[in-house]
Design an enzyme around this catalytic site. Structure first.
Site, mmCIF file in Angstrom:
data_model
loop_
_atom_site.group_PDB
_atom_site.id
_atom_site.type_symbol
_atom_site.label_atom_id
_atom_site.label_comp_id
_atom_site.label_asym_id
_atom_site.label_seq_id
_atom_site.Cartn_x
_atom_site.Cartn_y
_atom_site.Cartn_z
ATOM 1 C CG ASP A 1 -2.039 -1.008 1.128
ATOM 2 O OD1 ASP A 1 -2.071 -1.750 0.130
ATOM 3 O OD2 ASP A 1 -2.860 -1.087 2.059
ATOM 4 N NE ARG B 1 -18.559 -6.364 -22.240
ATOM 5 C CZ ARG B 1 -18.369 -7.664 -22.304
ATOM 6 N NH1 ARG B 1 -17.178 -8.175 -22.066
ATOM 7 N NH2 ARG B 1 -19.363 -8.466 -22.600
#
Ligand code: F6P
Length: 381
Positions: A143, A178
């Site tokens: 992270d 998409r």
């Protein structure tokens, strides 16, 4: 004089654990210091379970630079200051077993313990340092949210995996017109989402630091459609949340007391569904999950991990205990563990997953934010 040292790897795994271990062992060997490894992080310290690490002969620490995971394991639920114990009658109680660990360290004769981990790991390291143990930390987490350092090891590999996923989503998204949503990790900090969005050329990046307005994201996608681009790539950090809304939770995890035990996940699916409804375009979600943590480290992470391992051993040789090896202004340096995990809000850190901890979040003046905004990446605001 250092004679014997030990390493422990703790918390969720990252690519680069082994590269740090190898660098510490090699530097130790060059100074005739014996190096050991505790098995499964702080659990090994508690159970007095350790092995000799060596790069000689068939030594365990040989040939591990490119290997994912950790050769000495890692634990995500071993807070020895508040250890979960299951009694025979099934009841659960929490005990401070840190003195057992300290006794184990003394009996083994270790002159320094290297703690490889994120803020939870370093918080325990700080607490051991307060109790007189010689500790040196190395900042780990995909992270990239450990305070006082500009980068943690494992982060670059996670970004690279996410970037490759975005590249692949691009071709399928373009083919089928998409919206392709990619959910990446990042509980409190959006570094992975933001950096991989720039690296992969995504159109939207939603991060925990900026609560998003889904209508603004839909407008961005519709504007692209008007310009003939009938597909869009949206990267979402697992900890992203809507304005006036909450993070999306998948369930509970059991990572011990004093840490955030919510299991995040599902925001990608939520965002995909909402965008489908708002834009009329088909949307699909992909959740990258643990792909970001496993496997071989990138060249960058191999070098960073090696630098961190060498620096940690150097700090030990200089007697600078109670510290964390860090990168500051692009150079190796060190910070006090107290500044890393203590309640010091002066260092640009924001509250993290425990009341006391500091987490390094993305700030709005960061180059990545400025760069993303200037090339038109929508940040949901
Ligand atoms: O902190 C790193 C991290 O990978 C987070 O991004 C994620 O939410 C968490 O760990 C998952 O942890 P666990 O291994 O407990 O599922």
């Amino acid at each position: 004089m250092l004679k014997k040292v030990a390493i422990l790897a703790n918390g969720g795994d990252v690519s680069g654990f082994n590269a740090v271990i190898r660098a510490i062992v090699k530097t130790a060997e060059n100074h005739n210091i014996e190096c050991y490894g505790y098995i499964d992080g702080y659990n090994g310290l508690l159970k007095n379970d350790y092995v000799l690490l060596s790069t000689a002969g068939n030594g365990d620490a040989k040939g591990i630079l490119a290997k994912g995971g950790s050769i000495i394991g890692s634990s995500t639920n071993s807070n020895v200051f508040n250890y979960k114990i299951k009694n025979e009658d099934g009841t659960i109680e929490y005990k401070d077993l840190s003195d057992v660990c300290i006794q184990n360290i003394k009996e083994a004769g270790f002159d320094c313990i290297f703690t490889l981990g994120g803020d939870g790991t370093q918080k325990s390291a700080r607490d051991f340092a307060t109790k007189g143990v010689n500790v040196i930390g190395v900042p780990k987490t995909i992270d990239n949210d450990v305070a006082c350092t500009e980068i943690t090891f494992g982060y670059n590999t996670a970004v690279s995996v996410a970037m490759e996923a975005i590249d692949r989503l691009h071709t399928t998204g373009e083919t089928h017109h998409r919206i392709m949503v990619l959910e990446v990790m990042g509980r409190y900090a959006g570094w992975i989402a933001l950096e991989s969005a720039i690296a992969g050329g995504a159109d939207v990046a939603l991060i925990p630091e900026i609560p998003y307005d889904i209508n603004k994201v839909a407008t961005k996608i519709e504007n692209r459609k008007k310009r003939g681009k009938e597909f869009s790539i949206v990267v979402v950090a697992e900890g992203a949340k809507p304005i006036n809304g909450d993070i999306t939770i998948m369930g509970k995890r059991d990572n011990g007391a004093g840490v955030d035990n919510t299991k995040l996940g599902g925001v990608g699916q939520v965002v995909a569904k909402q965008l489908e409804e708002l834009t009329g375009l088909e949307a699909r979600n992909t959740t990258l999950g643990y792909m970001q943590r496993g496997g071989s480290p990138t060249a960058f992470d191999r070098v960073l991990s090696t630098k961190y391992g060498v620096k940690a051993m150097q700090l030990a040789l200089e007697g600078k205990f109670g510290t964390l090896a860090v990168i500051k202004n692009g150079k190796l340096d060190y910070a006090l563990l107290e500044d890393v995990v203590g309640n010091n809000k002066q260092i640009g850190a924001v509250s993290g997953n425990t009341e006391e901890s500091n987490i390094r979040k993305v700030t709005m003046d960061n180059d990545l934010i400025i760069t993303a905004r200037n090339i038109g990446i929508n940040l949901g605001d």
